[in-house]
Design an enzyme around this catalytic site. Structure first.
Site: not given
Length: 157
Positions: A45-46
């Site tokens: 996600g990051c």
């Protein structure tokens, strides 16, 4: 610490950044600042979020805003993350978690029945005068950078 809200003054910071040097909130007076907090370098996600902000970096610049990502990872870890994914955003390292706490994003989380402290994915749009214009909490990554860009453009109009 009181919860930050729209219109609050953004807490100041002075932190190590990728590629050496330091990054300070005061460096951006007179310019809008997108400050996105994320849990950890090189996680799915990051990475997706950082790539999305990178893809729109020129658009943010045209709209008069700088973009900074911040996590508790070290500046050296940020350097590897940027190189691996060819990121084009500044990454600030808050290993002491003082800025994460000041912005209220260092929170108790739970996964699979285990509780732990971590970063709640949050983005702040800070006006040129240093006050908070918008806060996105518990961010869902898909489409987020585009949403933030629209808010920046609306801020300028």
């Amino acid at each position: 610490m009181a919860e930050l809200s729209i219109g609050s003054s953004a807490p100041d910071f002075d932190l190590p950044r990728d590629s050496g040097g330091r990054v300070k909130l005061t460096d951006f007076r007179g310019k809008a600042l997108v400050l996105f907090f994320y849990p950890k370098d090189d996680t799915s996600g990051c990475t997706t979020e950082s790539i999305a902000f990178t893809a729109l970096a020129d658009e943010f610049e045209k709209a008069g805003a700088a973009v900074i990502g911040m996590s508790p990872d070290s500046a050296a870890c940020h350097d590897r993350f940027i190189k691996k994914h060819k990121l084009g955003v500044t990454l600030a390292a808050d290993e002491e978690k003082t800025t994460l706490e000041a912005y209220g994003v260092w929170k108790q989380k739970s996964m699979y029945g285990r509780t732990y402290m971590g970063v709640e994915r949050t983005t702040f749009l800070i006006r040129p005068d240093g006050t908070i214009a918008t806060i996105w909490q518990k961010v869902k990554v898909a489409g987020h950078a585009e949403t933030v860009l629209t808010a920046v453009k609306n801020l300028a109009s």
